[in-house]
Every structure is written in structure tokens, then in C-alpha cells.
Design a protein around this motif. Sequence first.
Motif, PDB file in Angstrom:
ATOM      1  N   ARG A 119     -10.419   7.559  19.454  1.00 55.71           N
ATOM      2  CA  ARG A 119     -10.205   7.650  20.831  1.00 55.71           C
ATOM      3  C   ARG A 119      -8.665   8.551  20.839  1.00 55.71           C
ATOM      4  O   ARG A 119      -8.396   8.603  21.850  1.00 55.71           O
ATOM      5  N   GLY A 120      -8.749   9.334  19.803  1.00 58.44           N
ATOM      6  CA  GLY A 120      -7.800  10.457  19.864  1.00 58.44           C
ATOM      7  C   GLY A 120      -6.790  10.294  18.882  1.00 58.44           C
ATOM      8  O   GLY A 120      -6.727   9.354  18.020  1.00 58.44           O
ATOM      9  N   PRO A 121      -5.799  11.097  18.653  1.00 62.44           N
ATOM     10  CA  PRO A 121      -5.694  12.154  19.326  1.00 62.44           C
ATOM     11  C   PRO A 121      -6.131  13.510  19.473  1.00 62.44           C
ATOM     12  O   PRO A 121      -6.177  14.311  20.035  1.00 62.44           O
ATOM     13  N   GLY A 122      -7.335  13.764  18.475  1.00 62.94           N
ATOM     14  CA  GLY A 122      -7.745  14.744  18.116  1.00 62.94           C
ATOM     15  C   GLY A 122      -6.953  16.032  17.173  1.00 62.94           C
ATOM     16  O   GLY A 122      -5.805  15.549  17.073  1.00 62.94           O
ATOM     17  N   ILE A 123      -7.820  16.670  16.696  1.00 62.92           N
ATOM     18  CA  ILE A 123      -7.274  17.786  15.557  1.00 62.92           C
ATOM     19  C   ILE A 123      -7.349  18.956  16.187  1.00 62.92           C
ATOM     20  O   ILE A 123      -8.516  19.573  16.787  1.00 62.92           O
ATOM     21  N   LEU A 130      -7.711  23.581   9.135  1.00 63.35           N
ATOM     22  CA  LEU A 130      -6.414  23.175   8.395  1.00 63.35           C
ATOM     23  C   LEU A 130      -6.405  21.721   7.568  1.00 63.35           C
ATOM     24  O   LEU A 130      -5.915  21.876   6.329  1.00 63.35           O
ATOM     25  N   VAL A 131      -7.095  20.775   8.251  1.00 63.55           N
ATOM     26  CA  VAL A 131      -6.851  19.633   7.713  1.00 63.55           C
ATOM     27  C   VAL A 131      -8.016  19.457   6.542  1.00 63.55           C
ATOM     28  O   VAL A 131      -7.888  18.716   5.520  1.00 63.55           O
ATOM     29  N   ARG A 132      -8.903  20.519   6.295  1.00 59.36           N
ATOM     30  CA  ARG A 132      -9.915  20.731   5.219  1.00 59.36           C
ATOM     31  C   ARG A 132      -9.071  21.080   4.058  1.00 59.36           C
ATOM     32  O   ARG A 132      -9.664  20.888   2.913  1.00 59.36           O
ATOM     33  N   ILE A 177     -17.086  17.786  11.215  1.00 61.82           N
ATOM     34  CA  ILE A 177     -16.104  17.298  12.037  1.00 61.82           C
ATOM     35  C   ILE A 177     -15.911  17.871  13.026  1.00 61.82           C
ATOM     36  O   ILE A 177     -16.140  19.283  13.141  1.00 61.82           O
ATOM     37  N   HIS A 178     -15.952  17.214  14.261  1.00 60.42           N
ATOM     38  CA  HIS A 178     -15.775  17.815  15.622  1.00 60.42           C
ATOM     39  C   HIS A 178     -14.713  17.059  16.216  1.00 60.42           C
ATOM     40  O   HIS A 178     -14.441  15.955  16.177  1.00 60.42           O
ATOM     41  N   SER A 179     -13.983  17.801  16.770  1.00 63.34           N
ATOM     42  CA  SER A 179     -12.660  17.412  17.246  1.00 63.34           C
ATOM     43  C   SER A 179     -12.187  17.996  18.601  1.00 63.34           C
ATOM     44  O   SER A 179     -12.485  19.296  18.678  1.00 63.34           O
ATOM     45  N   GLY A 182      -6.770  15.555  22.898  1.00 59.77           N
ATOM     46  CA  GLY A 182      -6.855  14.826  23.889  1.00 59.77           C
ATOM     47  C   GLY A 182      -7.867  14.006  24.008  1.00 59.77           C
ATOM     48  O   GLY A 182      -7.983  12.822  24.945  1.00 59.77           O
ATOM     49  N   GLU A 183      -8.862  14.127  23.288  1.00 60.90           N
ATOM     50  CA  GLU A 183     -10.179  13.322  23.396  1.00 60.90           C
ATOM     51  C   GLU A 183     -10.499  12.608  22.003  1.00 60.90           C
ATOM     52  O   GLU A 183     -10.603  11.208  22.228  1.00 60.90           O
ATOM     53  N   GLY A 184     -10.581  13.485  21.007  1.00 57.33           N
ATOM     54  CA  GLY A 184     -10.724  12.479  19.869  1.00 57.33           C
ATOM     55  C   GLY A 184     -11.689  13.193  18.655  1.00 57.33           C
ATOM     56  O   GLY A 184     -11.815  14.395  19.032  1.00 57.33           O
ATOM     57  N   THR A 185     -11.786  12.624  17.542  1.00 59.79           N
ATOM     58  CA  THR A 185     -12.398  13.360  16.436  1.00 59.79           C
ATOM     59  C   THR A 185     -13.790  12.282  16.205  1.00 59.79           C
ATOM     60  O   THR A 185     -13.623  11.252  16.085  1.00 59.79           O
ATOM     61  N   VAL A 186     -14.729  12.998  15.511  1.00 63.44           N
ATOM     62  CA  VAL A 186     -15.763  12.477  15.271  1.00 63.44           C
ATOM     63  C   VAL A 186     -16.081  13.163  13.673  1.00 63.44           C
ATOM     64  O   VAL A 186     -16.230  14.341  13.775  1.00 63.44           O
TER      65      VAL A 186
END
Lengths: 150, 110
Positions: A83-87, A92-94, A128-130, A133-137
Motif C-alpha cells: 500500500r505504499g510508499p512506492g519506489i 536503482l533498487v535493482r 517490478i511496477h511502482s 504515493g500508491e505502492g509497489t507490485v
Amino acid sequence: MSPRIPPVFRRYWEVAPKDLDRAGFVSIEVRRALFSLGVEPEVVKRAGIVCFEGEMNLVLYSEGGRIVLVVSPDRVELLFSDRGPGIADVDLVRQPGYSTAPDWARELGFGSGLGIPNMEQNSDELKIHSRVGEGTVMRATILRRKYDGR
Amino acid sequence: MTVGELVRELGLEVLVAGDLEADVHGGYCADLLSEVLAHAAKGDIWITHQKHLNVVAVAKLKEIGAVVLVRGLRPPQEVTDRARAEGVTILVSPTSAFETAGRIHRALFP
């Protein structure tokens, strides 16, 4: 990836944010479920690592989320949604070594910046989808190589 | 060599006995959990300073032969309870990580 075959098993777990005492035990349940379904040990091993790292991401960095396990004859899929915070920058996180972990988490042995690289290493595909303000899947797919398509 | 034989040879303290008959072929030293997930092998002795609940999960997922806590470090009871439930062996070594690793290495590869 080959055409999809209907799943045979589906289960989900809610993951609470910052709940380190429970963290890691969805992964153990996933491992147990996969073994009981007769999934190949090598696939179970990879799924366990992917799940642990994904679970830790939800616990340490998200505002709570869910892990879905889908087992099909040809693949195991793990979906992590929060539910967030999103990336802001997914590339970069990879990168190995990149981490935003706070000191308290680093002291417990988290935040080495190897979580997502480990997930990639042990998946055949990691999407990875992000949205901030919404979130990450995240969707990790692990192929069961012994499956012969029949 | 089995975990039990290693325990006897080095005089390690058994905090939680999982499978002491498990064969040991090597070990891994790390306090970073992702390092262990990435590089430890099945049946390894995992030498660490970490003594929280997630150690049990990592040890279980990687099928670690035994977790060895160094410098006499003791985990909280919830950790030993969980380790017992999951069949994860936890040992305690009174010496430093360096010395513990050295002694285990010598025992495994004389």
C-alpha cells in the motif's frame, strides 16, 4: 514465456509493516506448501529465498501488503503488493548494494542492498511496477524445468 | 562429520538440538541475512552474531546444519522456541567468530 497453464494452488498472506517478529514466516509456510504439493526441491529452494527477500521488503519498507503464491504445473509465482510508499527509481533498487534501510534494520543484518538482486538471481523473471504515493507490485516467476508440457 | 560430532569435538553448547546426525561439509560466516541466503550451502554451519527470530527463518529456508552464535551470545527465548518448532539447531561458542570459524574449519578439514 510459454502460454499459461491454469494454476493448481493459490494462497495469500497479509504482511504487517514493521512486524519483524513475524517476518520470515510466510516464507517458511510457502516452503512447506510447495513441498507438500510435490514441487521440485530446487524450485522450493529458490522460491523460499525470493519469498523471504520479498517479505522483508514488505515488512521493512512498506505500509503493509500481501503475498500471493500461485503454483501451476509449469511455474511457481510469487506476487508482492503493498500500500505504499512506492519506489521512485526502480532501476536503482535493482542495483546490488543500494539500500534505504535505517540503522536499526542494518544492525539486524538487513539492508545490505542484496534483497532484490537475490530475488532476480532466484527467479526466471522479476517484474517490478511502482508508483510513488500508491505502492509497489512485484511478480517473481520461477519455472519448473522438469515440466514437459504435457 | 555430523553436527553432533562437531559439538563434541569442539565442546560447543547445544541450545536447541535439531538434527544432530546431519552431515556437515562446510560453513558460512555472515551477519548479513541476504549474504547467507545467496551463498550458504545446504547443511552448512552458519557462524553469526545475529540472534533474532529471522535467523531461524533463514536457517530453515537454507537448510542450515546448525547456527553457531559466537562470543557466548544467547538469543531470547522466543527464538529458541521457534528454532525448536522448526527443527533448527542452535549452538553457542564461547569464542570470537574468527576463532570459532578457525576451530570448525580445522575439525572439518584436518
